[in-house]
Design an enzyme around this catalytic site. Structure first.
Site, PDB file in Angstrom:
ATOM      1  N   ASP A 231      -0.737  -0.976  -0.436  1.00 14.95           N
ATOM      2  CA  ASP A 231       0.218  -1.109  -1.128  1.00 14.95           C
ATOM      3  C   ASP A 231       0.059   0.218  -1.606  1.00 14.95           C
ATOM      4  OD1 ASP A 231       2.988  -1.555  -1.935  1.00 14.95           O
ATOM      5  OD2 ASP A 231       2.672  -2.198  -3.719  1.00 14.95           O
TER       6      ASP A 231
ATOM      7  N   LYS B 217       2.984  -7.335  -2.249  1.00 11.45           N
ATOM      8  CA  LYS B 217       3.692  -7.127  -2.989  1.00 11.45           C
ATOM      9  C   LYS B 217       4.822  -8.230  -3.797  1.00 11.45           C
ATOM     10  CE  LYS B 217       5.801  -2.961  -1.760  1.00 11.45           C
ATOM     11  NZ  LYS B 217       5.647  -1.920  -3.458  1.00 11.45           N
TER      12      LYS B 217
ATOM     13  N   LYS C  28       8.966  10.806   2.532  1.00 16.16           N
ATOM     14  CA  LYS C  28       7.929   9.439   2.809  1.00 16.16           C
ATOM     15  C   LYS C  28       9.499   8.482   3.444  1.00 16.16           C
ATOM     16  CE  LYS C  28       6.652   5.061   0.355  1.00 16.16           C
ATOM     17  NZ  LYS C  28       6.404   4.389  -0.867  1.00 16.16           N
TER      18      LYS C  28
ATOM     19  N   ASP D 283       8.802  -1.701   3.141  1.00 17.11           N
ATOM     20  CA  ASP D 283       7.421  -1.592   2.402  1.00 17.11           C
ATOM     21  C   ASP D 283       7.212  -3.538   2.007  1.00 17.11           C
ATOM     22  OD1 ASP D 283       4.675  -1.217   1.570  1.00 17.11           O
ATOM     23  OD2 ASP D 283       5.566  -0.196  -0.412  1.00 17.11           O
TER      24      ASP D 283
ATOM     25  N   ASP E 131      12.153   2.569   0.890  1.00 15.19           N
ATOM     26  CA  ASP E 131      10.979   3.620   0.917  1.00 15.19           C
ATOM     27  C   ASP E 131      11.107   4.193   1.437  1.00 15.19           C
ATOM     28  OD1 ASP E 131       8.648   3.555  -0.512  1.00 15.19           O
ATOM     29  OD2 ASP E 131       7.957   2.356   0.666  1.00 15.19           O
TER      30      ASP E 131
ATOM     31  N   GLU F 164       0.309   3.212   0.649  1.00 11.03           N
ATOM     32  CA  GLU F 164       0.359   3.057   1.800  1.00 11.03           C
ATOM     33  C   GLU F 164       1.348   4.820   1.663  1.00 11.03           C
ATOM     34  OE1 GLU F 164       5.227   2.619   1.091  1.00 11.03           O
ATOM     35  OE2 GLU F 164       2.941   1.275   0.381  1.00 11.03           O
TER      36      GLU F 164
ATOM     37  N   ARG G 256       1.364   7.379   0.189  1.00  8.70           N
ATOM     38  CA  ARG G 256       0.839   9.080   0.668  1.00  8.70           C
ATOM     39  C   ARG G 256      -0.041   8.954   1.291  1.00  8.70           C
ATOM     40  NH1 ARG G 256      -2.072   6.503  -4.750  1.00  8.70           N
ATOM     41  NH2 ARG G 256       0.674   5.789  -5.293  1.00  8.70           N
TER      42      ARG G 256
END
Length: 506
Positions: free
Chosen positions: A342, A272, A260, A265, A283, A344, A346
């Site tokens: 959020d 968030k 990933k 993010d 991230d 994201e 995946r």
């Protein structure tokens, strides 16, 4: 910061260094030194200073001119190993204590004026030599990209007393790769947008003889990578997909790693809280780990083919951002209803997992800072492992343990899958039930794994970034989590120790 690593078989006490690190065990009758010397009564000094040998305890003893070094640093190694500690798990725990001791002592010294450090810790076996060298190198790591010259730490030289030069060399290769991950993660997100990380991947590939391909936003749209594109829609910095490839002429198996790579993010429109964004430059730790693992594999040369995917995007709440309730199409055609922007990571991984079918992998591994639920379940130092079958999850966790990383096999309960049902698409990206969030994310990813391919998912949300105080060889900030595990997996597949798909190698 540059750390030079040397080996020596001479007497440690005769070495001209700023400090000499030695070990202290917790013996049944008091501390037990690992270094023998007639020049100075170290034991008397340890006793006077109240040293116990507790793991990572540091006691500094002035040499008062009787040694070539001005100070001896005695670092605790914990309980002295005995016959009852001869099992594999106990042995690995001991090696981790060596790594942490070397790291803790070196970190303490590197924060001061020491520039040349001698490590006289137990290194009579190759695994011990590698542990001491790796711990020392990682403990000496400092990120200084944004430091002014006056405050920047200088370069460091370390000497490991051992005859096992190949083991020390391997430690150097691993440490370089983990330092790369730490540097990338610690870099400010404004300086590490998708194109920047893709450029680092291209330079790394060129330096290590890896094949590399980078798809920009136009090529991603043309080839149907809907997950990566959707996540990157709100940012002025467009997404990228990097594909790295290592090939070996004698390989009969292919392993695919996917990491990933969300360079920052914000949560997108499902924003968030401000506090939660402070560490979101981390991230992209999964993508960085995959890049670093390919670098190590290229240097060590195991007989296995390895492909690495780095799906890179910045998740921002711009005017063009994807919206909750949007439906996107992942590579290969499966549709996803996006209920929470959020969730994201995946989505970008789904593209990479689906694309891996063209590589014919015998084993598929993804690694990601995927869920806050991972830290709730396992804390900040242990990663979760989910897999297409329980035996593979256990095998991957065992590979991690042998590599020196803490990972724990977790289930993928089928009853949680119904929470991802969508009334308008093939699947939703989140469940309405918050229970088992780490496992639900794993179930979502499983939907995009090519048929018949053994797959494991490593959730490193906690271990990838240390937001607390430093410990052992772990500094504050990026840690380099999962690099050693991925390298171990590649080696295990090359040696036939880790089974792939049913038709693997035929």
């Amino acid at each position: 910061m540059t750390v030079t690593l040397l080996t020596s078989q001479s007497a440690p006490t005769a070495t001209d260094a700023d400090a000499l690190i030695t070990g202290v065990f917790q013996g049944p009758d008091g501390p037990v030194l690992t270094l023998r010397t007639d020049e100075i009564d170290l034991m008397a000094a340890l006793t006077a200073l109240g040293a116990t040998g507790k793991a990572e305890e540091i006691t500094k003893i002035p040499a008062t001119g009787r040694l070539a070094t001005p100070v001896v640093v005695a670092v605790g190694l914990g309980p002295e190993p005995g016959a009852a500690d001869a099992g594999p798990a106990q042995r690995q725990a001991y090696l981790e204590r060596l790594r942490r001791a070397a790291g803790a002592a070196t970190r303490d010294l590197a924060s001061g004026r020491a520039k040349r450090i001698a490590l006289a810790l137990p290194a009579g076996a190759p695994a011990e030599a590698e542990a001491v060298a790796l711990g020392g190198l990682l403990g000496g790591y400092t990120f200084r990209k944004y430091r002014t010259a006056a405050n920047a730490p200088g370069d460091l030289e370390q000497i490991v007393y051992t005859a096992h030069e190949d083991a020390v060399r391997r430690a150097g290769i691993l440490a370089d790769a983990m330092a790369l991950v730490r540097d990338l993660v610690n870099t400010a997100p404004a300086d590490m947008v998708p194109a920047d990380l893709a450029a680092v991947a291209e330079r790394t590939a060129a330096a290590h003889g890896l094949g590399v391909q980078v798809l920009d936003e136009n090529e991603l749209a043309k080839e149907g990578f809907g997950g990566i594109l959707a996540v990157g829609m709100g940012s002025t910095h467009p997404p990228r997909l990097v594909r790295l490839e290592y090939s070996h002429p004698d390989a009969v198996r292919t392993v695919v790693f996917a990491g990933k790579g969300i360079t920052f993010d914000s949560g997108g429109l499902s924003l968030k809280p401000p506090k939660a964004m402070e560490t979101m430059k981390a991230d992209m730790s999964g993508a960085a780990a995959v890049l670093a693992a390919l670098q190590v594999v290229a240097e060590l040369g195991p007989a296995v083919n390895v492909v690495g995917y780095l799906p890179l995007a910045e998740n921002m709440p711009g005017g063009g951002a994807q919206r909750p309730s949007d439906v996107i199409t992942i590579y290969g055609g499966k549709t996803v209803e996006v209920l929470n922007t959020d969730a994201e990571g995946r989505l970008v991984l789904a593209d990479a997992l689906a694309r891996s079918q063209a590589d014919g992998p015998s084993l598929l591994i993804d690694v990601a800072t995927l869920t806050g639920a991972q830290t709730v379940a396992l804390g900040n130092r242990t990663a979760g492992v989910m897999a297409s079958d329980d035996s593979l999850a256990a095998e991957i966790a065992d590979a991690a343990r042998r590599a020196g990383e803490a990972m724990w096999p977790m289930p993928l309960p089928e009853d949680l899958r119904k929470g991802l049902d969508s009334t308008v698409a093939d699947i939703a990206n989140v469940s309405g039930d918050r229970s088992g969030g780490m496992l639900v994310a794993g179930l979502f990813l499983h939907e995009f794994v090519p048929d018949g391919v053994r797959w494991a998912h490593l959730d490193i949300a906690g271990p990838a970034y240390n937001d607390g105080g430093p410990y052992g060889y772990i500094a504050k900030g990026g840690t380099g989590a999962a690099v050693r595990t991925l390298v171990q997996i590649a080696a295990d597949v090359a040696e036939g120790k880790l089974a792939g798909s049913p038709a693997d190698g035929k």
